[in-house]
Design a protein around this motif. Structure first.
Motif, short mmCIF file in Angstrom:
data_model
loop_
_atom_site.label_atom_id
_atom_site.label_comp_id
_atom_site.label_asym_id
_atom_site.label_seq_id
_atom_site.Cartn_x
_atom_site.Cartn_y
_atom_site.Cartn_z
N PRO A 216 0.69 -1.03 -0.02
CA PRO A 216 -0.05 -0.08 -0.17
C PRO A 216 0.99 1.10 -0.09
O PRO A 216 2.14 1.26 0.66
N GLY A 217 0.22 2.45 -0.47
CA GLY A 217 1.04 3.46 -0.53
C GLY A 217 1.71 4.15 -1.79
O GLY A 217 2.04 5.24 -1.97
N TRP A 218 1.72 3.16 -2.90
CA TRP A 218 2.30 3.73 -4.09
C TRP A 218 1.16 4.34 -4.88
O TRP A 218 0.09 4.29 -5.06
N GLY A 219 1.79 5.61 -5.36
CA GLY A 219 0.91 6.59 -6.40
C GLY A 219 0.82 7.70 -5.58
O GLY A 219 1.47 8.08 -4.80
N GLU A 220 0.24 8.61 -6.32
CA GLU A 220 0.06 10.14 -5.85
C GLU A 220 -1.59 10.53 -5.63
O GLU A 220 -2.29 9.92 -6.42
N GLY A 279 -5.87 6.96 -6.22
CA GLY A 279 -4.78 7.02 -6.89
C GLY A 279 -3.75 6.40 -6.19
O GLY A 279 -2.44 6.52 -6.81
N ILE A 280 -3.73 5.64 -5.09
CA ILE A 280 -2.55 5.27 -4.27
C ILE A 280 -3.07 3.71 -4.04
O ILE A 280 -4.23 3.26 -3.81
N SER A 281 -2.14 2.84 -4.29
CA SER A 281 -2.29 1.29 -3.97
C SER A 281 -2.65 1.13 -2.70
O SER A 281 -2.24 1.59 -1.72
N SER A 282 -3.77 0.08 -2.61
CA SER A 282 -4.32 -0.24 -1.28
C SER A 282 -3.63 -1.70 -0.59
O SER A 282 -3.75 -1.77 0.34
N LEU A 345 9.95 3.84 -7.00
CA LEU A 345 11.02 4.68 -6.67
C LEU A 345 10.48 5.96 -6.20
O LEU A 345 11.14 6.69 -5.45
N ARG A 346 9.42 6.50 -6.85
CA ARG A 346 8.82 7.86 -6.39
C ARG A 346 8.41 7.74 -4.92
O ARG A 346 8.59 8.83 -4.05
N HIS A 347 7.70 6.72 -4.45
CA HIS A 347 7.12 6.54 -3.18
C HIS A 347 8.37 6.50 -2.09
O HIS A 347 8.43 7.31 -1.22
N ARG A 348 9.46 5.85 -2.56
CA ARG A 348 10.65 5.52 -1.76
C ARG A 348 11.34 6.97 -1.49
O ARG A 348 11.93 7.41 -0.55
N ALA A 349 11.52 7.73 -2.66
CA ALA A 349 11.94 9.18 -2.73
C ALA A 349 11.44 9.98 -1.68
O ALA A 349 11.95 10.68 -0.73
#
Length: 362
Positions: A216-220, A279-282, A345-349
């Motif tokens: 969970p949490g990937w996306g914007e 817009g964000i993974s669950s 990678l965007r989420h990690r950043a």
């Protein structure tokens, strides 16, 4: 020609034409240390390739990949990865008759209007040959996602013309040339495609893909929505005319009490949303389905105009897929993996320090 790159932190740029000397891509932003070799690209490239069965174009390319940069002693270095595949089985003479005309339903006319020049050999840049390099880049993304997060990306043909699977078994998908999940139906599909090819016509298809293990949490939230980027990525594939996330258009006939995915500490009760909320993974499987139009290059005569503005009748000869969706399964997989890696990678950043947040639904 602009707009040949996609992704923000994990960026892929492709180049080359269907009948040019080579096609290639540059992958930028891949983290260092990922083990990768030229041999690892072979499996997915063969899955996408033409000429593997009588139901696809009979163009036969070796698709031998050269890693030109970005890999040292079998591991990525963090610098741009350049990949090249040389074209070896062009038959440009097949397109001599249409060099001065526009195939109805094809990109010939729009390319001409935009650039004032076009490469008629195999469709040039608009050819599905370009997707070979997306599949190659997808090999890198799928491996990184699997090793770093345990994500598994796979797809299957979920509709061929009016035919849909009567059963489902992932084990059957890689055992037939249609990527079809019901082995008992394969003879029916063979007969269907033989009749279609004999008629000189074509048909559309639907490919469904799923990524399991996505955290969970990937996306914007707004302009970088995971589902928005997925839709754009899938629509960038040749011949795609529709994209659905989760239930997609079926949600129109659903009630809110049915469509909402109720939650408990032991997990979600359903996945109508396709694993993406706001817009964000669950944390559920990310599910996407893609509709491919019928091939425009067919043997049945069609009305068009030529460069002189005169009415003409067009018959497209040469080697073409009677259903482009059959070979699209690895392409859809690749695009799903590429978008997921970019968002990982965007989420990690931005949010790499957030860590595990409770409650975490299984």
């Amino acid at each position: 020609m602009s707009s040949n790159s996609f992704g923000k932190l994990f960026t892929v740029t492709t180049f080359g034409e269907s009948h040019g000397p080579a096609i290639g891509c540059v992958i930028d932003g891949c983290p260092p240390g990922l083990p990768i070799s030229a041999e690892e690209f072979r499996h997915d490239l063969e899955r996408r390739a033409t000429g593997r069965s009588r139901h696809t174009s009979q163009r036969r390319e070796s698709d031998e990949i050269d890693i030109l940069s970005g890999v040292y002693e079998g591991r990525t270095t963090g610098t741009p990865i350049a990949l090249l595949i040389r074209n070896t089985d062009q038959r440009s003479k097949d397109y001599g008759d249409i060099a001065q005309t526009f195939r109805p339903g094809h990109a010939d006319y729009t390319y001409w209007q935009k650039y004032g020049i076009r490469d008629p050999r195999g469709g040039g840049r608009s050819s599905a040959r370009e997707t070979t390099m997306r599949v190659a880049a997808g090999v890198v993304a799928k491996k990184w996602l699997a090793e770093r997060y345990g994500v598994r990306v796979r797809a299957h043909l979920s509709q061929l013309g009016e035919v849909t699977p009567r059963g489902f078994d992932w084990a059957a998908v890689e055992q037939n040339p249609f990527f079809w999940p019901d082995a008992a139906q394969v003879p029916e599909l063979e007969k269907y495609m033989d009749a279609l090819r004999k008629s000189g016509d074509s048909v559309g298809a639907r490919v469904s893909a799923v990524a399991e293990g996505v955290p969970p949490g990937w996306g914007e939230p707004i302009y970088g929505k995971l589902d928005g980027d997925l839709a754009a990525a899938m629509m960038s594939i040749n011949a795609v005319k529709g994209v659905e996330i989760g239930d997609g258009f079926a949600a129109v006939a659903q009630h809110g009490s049915e469509h909402r995915d109720e939650m408990g500490l032991d997990g979600f009760a359903s996945n109508h949303a396709g694993g993406i909320l706001g817009g964000i993974s669950s944390g559920q499987p990310v599910a996407v389905s893609v509709a491919f139009k019928p091939t425009s290059s067919i043997l049945i005569p069609g009305h068009s105009v030529n460069l002189a503005g005169e009415p003409v009748e067009v018959v497209t000869k040469g080697r073409h897929d009677p259903c482009v969706g059959i070979r699209a399964t690895p392409i859809v997989e690749a695009m799903l993996a590429l978008v997921l890696m970019d968002h990982a990678l965007r989420h990690r950043a931005q949010c790499g320090d957030v860590g595990e947040v409770q409650p975490r639904i299984a």
